[in-house]
Design a protein around this motif. Structure first.
Motif, mmCIF file in Angstrom:
data_model
loop_
_atom_site.group_PDB
_atom_site.id
_atom_site.type_symbol
_atom_site.label_atom_id
_atom_site.label_comp_id
_atom_site.label_asym_id
_atom_site.label_seq_id
_atom_site.Cartn_x
_atom_site.Cartn_y
_atom_site.Cartn_z
ATOM 1 N N GLN A 11 0.827 -1.207 0.000
ATOM 2 C CA GLN A 11 0.000 0.000 0.000
ATOM 3 C C GLN A 11 0.861 1.257 0.000
ATOM 4 O O GLN A 11 0.569 2.213 -0.709
ATOM 5 C CB GLN A 11 -0.927 0.014 1.215
ATOM 6 C CG GLN A 11 -2.121 -0.910 1.074
ATOM 7 C CD GLN A 11 -3.074 -0.781 2.243
ATOM 8 O OE1 GLN A 11 -2.659 -0.553 3.375
ATOM 9 N NE2 GLN A 11 -4.366 -0.943 1.977
ATOM 10 N N SER A 12 1.916 1.246 0.783
ATOM 11 C CA SER A 12 2.817 2.386 0.850
ATOM 12 C C SER A 12 3.488 2.644 -0.496
ATOM 13 O O SER A 12 3.577 3.789 -0.948
ATOM 14 C CB SER A 12 3.875 2.139 1.933
ATOM 15 O OG SER A 12 4.809 3.184 1.960
ATOM 16 N N VAL A 13 3.934 1.579 -1.140
ATOM 17 C CA VAL A 13 4.579 1.716 -2.446
ATOM 18 C C VAL A 13 3.580 2.256 -3.471
ATOM 19 O O VAL A 13 3.920 3.124 -4.289
ATOM 20 C CB VAL A 13 5.188 0.367 -2.897
ATOM 21 C CG1 VAL A 13 5.601 0.406 -4.362
ATOM 22 C CG2 VAL A 13 6.387 0.010 -2.025
ATOM 23 N N MET A 14 2.359 1.757 -3.440
ATOM 24 C CA MET A 14 1.343 2.226 -4.386
ATOM 25 C C MET A 14 1.026 3.711 -4.163
ATOM 26 O O MET A 14 0.899 4.473 -5.119
ATOM 27 C CB MET A 14 0.068 1.382 -4.277
ATOM 28 C CG MET A 14 0.225 -0.036 -4.794
ATOM 29 S SD MET A 14 0.792 -0.134 -6.502
ATOM 30 C CE MET A 14 -0.589 0.588 -7.363
ATOM 31 N N LYS A 15 0.930 4.133 -2.910
ATOM 32 C CA LYS A 15 0.685 5.550 -2.623
ATOM 33 C C LYS A 15 1.838 6.399 -3.132
ATOM 34 O O LYS A 15 1.632 7.460 -3.724
ATOM 35 C CB LYS A 15 0.499 5.769 -1.117
ATOM 36 C CG LYS A 15 -0.839 5.353 -0.607
ATOM 37 C CD LYS A 15 -0.966 5.622 0.884
ATOM 38 C CE LYS A 15 -2.279 5.120 1.421
ATOM 39 N NZ LYS A 15 -2.374 5.297 2.870
ATOM 40 N N PHE A 55 3.919 5.620 -5.556
ATOM 41 C CA PHE A 55 3.862 5.593 -7.013
ATOM 42 C C PHE A 55 2.820 6.581 -7.526
ATOM 43 O O PHE A 55 3.083 7.347 -8.466
ATOM 44 C CB PHE A 55 3.539 4.174 -7.499
ATOM 45 C CG PHE A 55 3.350 4.086 -8.986
ATOM 46 C CD1 PHE A 55 4.445 4.058 -9.841
ATOM 47 C CD2 PHE A 55 2.078 4.038 -9.535
ATOM 48 C CE1 PHE A 55 4.269 3.993 -11.216
ATOM 49 C CE2 PHE A 55 1.898 3.970 -10.900
ATOM 50 C CZ PHE A 55 2.996 3.942 -11.745
ATOM 51 N N GLU A 56 1.631 6.579 -6.919
ATOM 52 C CA GLU A 56 0.574 7.494 -7.341
ATOM 53 C C GLU A 56 1.003 8.948 -7.129
ATOM 54 O O GLU A 56 0.736 9.805 -7.973
ATOM 55 C CB GLU A 56 -0.716 7.202 -6.580
ATOM 56 C CG GLU A 56 -1.357 5.884 -6.979
ATOM 57 C CD GLU A 56 -2.475 5.445 -6.046
ATOM 58 O OE1 GLU A 56 -2.789 6.177 -5.077
ATOM 59 O OE2 GLU A 56 -3.033 4.362 -6.284
ATOM 60 N N PHE A 57 1.685 9.225 -6.018
ATOM 61 C CA PHE A 57 2.185 10.572 -5.752
ATOM 62 C C PHE A 57 3.181 10.984 -6.832
ATOM 63 O O PHE A 57 3.106 12.088 -7.369
ATOM 64 C CB PHE A 57 2.843 10.625 -4.364
ATOM 65 C CG PHE A 57 3.577 11.904 -4.110
ATOM 66 C CD1 PHE A 57 2.881 13.054 -3.770
ATOM 67 C CD2 PHE A 57 4.963 11.965 -4.214
ATOM 68 C CE1 PHE A 57 3.552 14.241 -3.540
ATOM 69 C CE2 PHE A 57 5.634 13.146 -3.992
ATOM 70 C CZ PHE A 57 4.936 14.286 -3.648
ATOM 71 N N GLN A 58 4.122 10.080 -7.154
ATOM 72 C CA GLN A 58 5.128 10.401 -8.169
ATOM 73 C C GLN A 58 4.485 10.583 -9.537
ATOM 74 O O GLN A 58 4.887 11.444 -10.323
ATOM 75 C CB GLN A 58 6.200 9.294 -8.236
ATOM 76 C CG GLN A 58 7.057 9.195 -7.005
ATOM 77 C CD GLN A 58 7.954 10.423 -6.806
ATOM 78 O OE1 GLN A 58 7.878 11.425 -7.491
ATOM 79 N NE2 GLN A 58 8.827 10.332 -5.820
ATOM 80 N N GLU A 59 3.469 9.775 -9.842
ATOM 81 C CA GLU A 59 2.769 9.888 -11.114
ATOM 82 C C GLU A 59 2.069 11.244 -11.215
ATOM 83 O O GLU A 59 2.166 11.927 -12.245
ATOM 84 C CB GLU A 59 1.756 8.746 -11.237
ATOM 85 C CG GLU A 59 1.111 8.638 -12.596
ATOM 86 C CD GLU A 59 0.200 7.425 -12.673
ATOM 87 O OE1 GLU A 59 0.259 6.757 -13.706
ATOM 88 O OE2 GLU A 59 -0.554 7.157 -11.720
ATOM 89 N N THR A 60 1.399 11.659 -10.153
ATOM 90 C CA THR A 60 0.729 12.961 -10.117
ATOM 91 C C THR A 60 1.752 14.083 -10.250
ATOM 92 O O THR A 60 1.540 15.050 -10.991
ATOM 93 C CB THR A 60 -0.069 13.126 -8.808
ATOM 94 O OG1 THR A 60 -1.037 12.074 -8.738
ATOM 95 C CG2 THR A 60 -0.757 14.464 -8.740
ATOM 96 N N ARG A 61 2.862 13.934 -9.563
ATOM 97 C CA ARG A 61 3.925 14.946 -9.629
ATOM 98 C C ARG A 61 4.461 15.066 -11.053
ATOM 99 O O ARG A 61 4.673 16.175 -11.549
ATOM 100 C CB ARG A 61 5.041 14.541 -8.660
ATOM 101 C CG ARG A 61 6.139 15.523 -8.539
ATOM 102 C CD ARG A 61 7.086 15.116 -7.421
ATOM 103 N NE ARG A 61 8.262 15.941 -7.460
ATOM 104 C CZ ARG A 61 9.482 15.516 -7.296
ATOM 105 N NH1 ARG A 61 9.698 14.249 -7.028
ATOM 106 N NH2 ARG A 61 10.500 16.326 -7.353
ATOM 107 N N LEU A 62 4.676 13.943 -11.714
ATOM 108 C CA LEU A 62 5.163 13.948 -13.085
ATOM 109 C C LEU A 62 4.161 14.620 -14.014
ATOM 110 O O LEU A 62 4.538 15.427 -14.874
ATOM 111 C CB LEU A 62 5.455 12.518 -13.553
ATOM 112 C CG LEU A 62 5.919 12.363 -14.993
ATOM 113 C CD1 LEU A 62 7.241 13.103 -15.208
ATOM 114 C CD2 LEU A 62 6.073 10.894 -15.353
ATOM 115 N N GLU A 63 2.882 14.315 -13.841
ATOM 116 C CA GLU A 63 1.849 14.941 -14.664
ATOM 117 C C GLU A 63 1.854 16.456 -14.485
ATOM 118 O O GLU A 63 1.745 17.202 -15.474
ATOM 119 C CB GLU A 63 0.470 14.373 -14.322
ATOM 120 C CG GLU A 63 0.264 12.948 -14.780
ATOM 121 C CD GLU A 63 -1.009 12.309 -14.245
ATOM 122 O OE1 GLU A 63 -1.739 12.962 -13.456
ATOM 123 O OE2 GLU A 63 -1.275 11.150 -14.602
#
Length: 79
Positions: free
Chosen positions: A42-46, A48-56
């Protein structure tokens, strides 16, 4: 039952209880590890989602900057 037979039966019973206790400990450790893996996933997925949003957001900002630069260049050519 003779004293010797009774003693032998007690040793086998106590040995069985020790094995059952050990199995219980191993099961508890296994459950704890499963929970740890679940929490880590769960921590890794959160993350990853944070990094994905940051990249966007960074891509959007880069696009806005590029568009602004193109507009400035276009204005410079007009004058």
């Amino acid at each position: 039952m003779s004293s010797s037979a009774s003693s032998s039966w007690r040793q086998r019973t106590m040995g069985g209880e020790a094995v059952i206790d050990e199995i219980g400990k191993v099961d508890a450790e296994h459950d704890e590890l499963v929970n740890d893996v679940h929490d880590l996933r769960q921590s890794v997925m959160k993350h990853f989602e944070f990094q994905e949003t940051r990249l966007e957001k960074m891509e959007e900002e880069a696009m806005r900057t590029k568009m602004n630069e193109e507009m400035i260049e276009s204005d410079d050519r007009i004058w």
